[in-house]
Scaffold this motif. Structure first.
Motif, PDB file in Angstrom:
ATOM      1  N   LEU A  54       0.815  -1.206   0.000  1.00 52.11           N
ATOM      2  CA  LEU A  54       0.000   0.000   0.000  1.00 52.11           C
ATOM      3  C   LEU A  54       0.852   1.260   0.000  1.00 52.11           C
ATOM      4  O   LEU A  54       1.985   1.258   0.475  1.00 52.11           O
ATOM      5  CB  LEU A  54      -0.922   0.008   1.221  1.00 52.11           C
ATOM      6  N   SER A  55       0.274   2.326  -0.517  1.00 56.29           N
ATOM      7  CA  SER A  55       0.953   3.613  -0.569  1.00 56.29           C
ATOM      8  C   SER A  55       1.076   4.202   0.836  1.00 56.29           C
ATOM      9  O   SER A  55       0.197   4.035   1.668  1.00 56.29           O
ATOM     10  CB  SER A  55       0.166   4.568  -1.460  1.00 56.29           C
ATOM     11  N   ASP A  56       2.154   4.911   1.074  1.00 60.00           N
ATOM     12  CA  ASP A  56       2.383   5.560   2.365  1.00 60.00           C
ATOM     13  C   ASP A  56       1.683   6.910   2.461  1.00 60.00           C
ATOM     14  O   ASP A  56       1.427   7.396   3.548  1.00 60.00           O
ATOM     15  CB  ASP A  56       3.880   5.782   2.598  1.00 60.00           C
ATOM     16  N   ARG A  57       1.393   7.518   1.308  1.00 60.14           N
ATOM     17  CA  ARG A  57       0.838   8.871   1.295  1.00 60.14           C
ATOM     18  C   ARG A  57      -0.492   8.904   0.556  1.00 60.14           C
ATOM     19  O   ARG A  57      -0.740   8.098  -0.337  1.00 60.14           O
ATOM     20  CB  ARG A  57       1.816   9.824   0.610  1.00 60.14           C
ATOM     21  N   GLU A  58      -1.322   9.874   0.922  1.00 62.18           N
ATOM     22  CA  GLU A  58      -2.622  10.029   0.281  1.00 62.18           C
ATOM     23  C   GLU A  58      -2.506  10.542  -1.148  1.00 62.18           C
ATOM     24  O   GLU A  58      -3.337  10.230  -1.984  1.00 62.18           O
ATOM     25  CB  GLU A  58      -3.490  11.002   1.079  1.00 62.18           C
ATOM     26  N   ASP A  59      -1.499  11.341  -1.427  1.00 62.79           N
ATOM     27  CA  ASP A  59      -1.395  11.998  -2.720  1.00 62.79           C
ATOM     28  C   ASP A  59      -0.612  11.198  -3.762  1.00 62.79           C
ATOM     29  O   ASP A  59      -0.289  11.728  -4.818  1.00 62.79           O
ATOM     30  CB  ASP A  59      -0.772  13.386  -2.549  1.00 62.79           C
ATOM     31  N   SER A  60      -0.318   9.931  -3.483  1.00 56.55           N
ATOM     32  CA  SER A  60       0.402   9.125  -4.464  1.00 56.55           C
ATOM     33  C   SER A  60      -0.029   7.664  -4.376  1.00 56.55           C
ATOM     34  O   SER A  60      -0.780   7.280  -3.493  1.00 56.55           O
ATOM     35  CB  SER A  60       1.912   9.241  -4.266  1.00 56.55           C
ATOM     36  N   TYR A  61       0.462   6.894  -5.302  1.00 65.44           N
ATOM     37  CA  TYR A  61       0.157   5.469  -5.371  1.00 65.44           C
ATOM     38  C   TYR A  61       1.432   4.660  -5.164  1.00 65.44           C
ATOM     39  O   TYR A  61       2.542   5.188  -5.206  1.00 65.44           O
ATOM     40  CB  TYR A  61      -0.406   5.108  -6.754  1.00 65.44           C
ATOM     41  N   SER A  62       1.261   3.361  -4.983  1.00 62.22           N
ATOM     42  CA  SER A  62       2.387   2.437  -5.070  1.00 62.22           C
ATOM     43  C   SER A  62       2.040   1.450  -6.187  1.00 62.22           C
ATOM     44  O   SER A  62       0.870   1.276  -6.528  1.00 62.22           O
ATOM     45  CB  SER A  62       2.643   1.721  -3.745  1.00 62.22           C
ATOM     46  N   LEU A 112      -1.909  -1.115  -9.295  1.00 59.11           N
ATOM     47  CA  LEU A 112      -1.762   0.167  -8.619  1.00 59.11           C
ATOM     48  C   LEU A 112      -2.505   0.124  -7.285  1.00 59.11           C
ATOM     49  O   LEU A 112      -3.636  -0.346  -7.214  1.00 59.11           O
ATOM     50  CB  LEU A 112      -2.357   1.253  -9.518  1.00 59.11           C
ATOM     51  N   PHE A 113      -1.858   0.619  -6.226  1.00 59.18           N
ATOM     52  CA  PHE A 113      -2.426   0.600  -4.876  1.00 59.18           C
ATOM     53  C   PHE A 113      -2.499   2.011  -4.315  1.00 59.18           C
ATOM     54  O   PHE A 113      -1.604   2.818  -4.563  1.00 59.18           O
ATOM     55  CB  PHE A 113      -1.549  -0.232  -3.923  1.00 59.18           C
ATOM     56  N   ASP A 114      -3.547   2.271  -3.530  1.00 60.86           N
ATOM     57  CA  ASP A 114      -3.586   3.491  -2.733  1.00 60.86           C
ATOM     58  C   ASP A 114      -3.371   3.086  -1.284  1.00 60.86           C
ATOM     59  O   ASP A 114      -2.788   2.041  -1.021  1.00 60.86           O
ATOM     60  CB  ASP A 114      -4.890   4.268  -2.952  1.00 60.86           C
ATOM     61  N   GLN A 115      -3.875   3.836  -0.326  1.00 66.97           N
ATOM     62  CA  GLN A 115      -3.640   3.517   1.077  1.00 66.97           C
ATOM     63  C   GLN A 115      -4.546   2.408   1.611  1.00 66.97           C
ATOM     64  O   GLN A 115      -4.333   1.921   2.711  1.00 66.97           O
ATOM     65  CB  GLN A 115      -3.811   4.763   1.947  1.00 66.97           C
ATOM     66  N   THR A 116      -5.545   2.003   0.829  1.00 64.33           N
ATOM     67  CA  THR A 116      -6.482   0.991   1.321  1.00 64.33           C
ATOM     68  C   THR A 116      -6.464  -0.315   0.549  1.00 64.33           C
ATOM     69  O   THR A 116      -6.882  -1.337   1.072  1.00 64.33           O
ATOM     70  CB  THR A 116      -7.927   1.535   1.319  1.00 64.33           C
ATOM     71  N   GLY A 117      -6.003  -0.308  -0.688  1.00 62.57           N
ATOM     72  CA  GLY A 117      -5.989  -1.544  -1.465  1.00 62.57           C
ATOM     73  C   GLY A 117      -5.747  -1.295  -2.939  1.00 62.57           C
ATOM     74  O   GLY A 117      -5.228  -0.254  -3.337  1.00 62.57           O
ATOM     75  N   VAL A 118      -6.168  -2.276  -3.751  1.00 58.70           N
ATOM     76  CA  VAL A 118      -5.962  -2.210  -5.193  1.00 58.70           C
ATOM     77  C   VAL A 118      -6.887  -1.151  -5.777  1.00 58.70           C
ATOM     78  O   VAL A 118      -8.094  -1.134  -5.513  1.00 58.70           O
ATOM     79  CB  VAL A 118      -6.238  -3.583  -5.847  1.00 58.70           C
ATOM     80  N   VAL A 119      -6.318  -0.275  -6.601  1.00 61.89           N
ATOM     81  CA  VAL A 119      -7.074   0.784  -7.241  1.00 61.89           C
ATOM     82  C   VAL A 119      -7.313   0.456  -8.711  1.00 61.89           C
ATOM     83  O   VAL A 119      -8.401   0.670  -9.238  1.00 61.89           O
ATOM     84  CB  VAL A 119      -6.318   2.127  -7.139  1.00 61.89           C
ATOM     85  N   TYR A 120      -6.287  -0.088  -9.376  1.00 57.22           N
ATOM     86  CA  TYR A 120      -6.365  -0.305 -10.822  1.00 57.22           C
ATOM     87  C   TYR A 120      -5.374  -1.385 -11.235  1.00 57.22           C
ATOM     88  O   TYR A 120      -4.309  -1.518 -10.634  1.00 57.22           O
ATOM     89  CB  TYR A 120      -6.048   1.016 -11.545  1.00 57.22           C
ATOM     90  N   GLN A 121      -5.752  -2.146 -12.257  1.00 56.82           N
ATOM     91  CA  GLN A 121      -4.851  -3.134 -12.853  1.00 56.82           C
ATOM     92  C   GLN A 121      -4.779  -2.889 -14.353  1.00 56.82           C
ATOM     93  O   GLN A 121      -5.815  -2.679 -14.990  1.00 56.82           O
ATOM     94  CB  GLN A 121      -5.347  -4.555 -12.606  1.00 56.82           C
TER      95      GLN A 121
END
Length: 135
Positions: A54-62, A112-121
């Protein structure tokens, strides 16, 4: 002995005087805030089986990149502007062993992940960059 006693006494007095044993309010607050943030993050990430993705920040993805060895994703400026952390795994089997609950069936794949889970594949870089440009 008298010659050594005075410098030792002065040294101990200076050492004791320089120590700050009572924390100030700012230190207390920052410690309490850190503990609250850690607790909130643990509660948020507890439902997702792989919090390290998961991403560490709200304004970016991992991003988890699987099986694309030909295109160094770290050199793509469109992706690195919006993605904070990138994990690239060269083989599908390696990813399936490390992250079985993601149910990855094919490679190449970009998750692609945000702070809660998978956002996009996405199955290719073009899909991924299009998504990142729109969001």
């Amino acid at each position: 002995m008298k010659r050594n006693a005075l410098p030792i006494f002065i040294g101990l007095t200076l050492l004791a005087g320089c120590q700050d044993t009572i924390p100030n309010n700012q230190t207390k607050l920052s410690s309490e805030q850190k503990q609250t943030e850690t607790t909130n993050k643990a509660e948020t990430n507890s439902t997702f089986p792989y919090p390290n993705l998961l991403s560490d920040r709200e304004d970016s993805y991992s991003l988890l990149a699987i099986g694309d060895n030909e295109n160094p994703i770290e050199d793509n400026k469109k992706i690195t502007d919006k993605v904070n952390d990138i994990l690239s795994l060269p083989e599908l089997e390696m990813t399936q062993e490390a992250y079985p609950e993601l149910n990855i069936k094919s490679a190449p794949l970009y998750i692609l992940f945000d702070q809660t889970g998978v956002v996009y594949q996405a199955k290719n870089l073009k899909e991924l960059t299009t998504y990142l440009e729109k969001n």
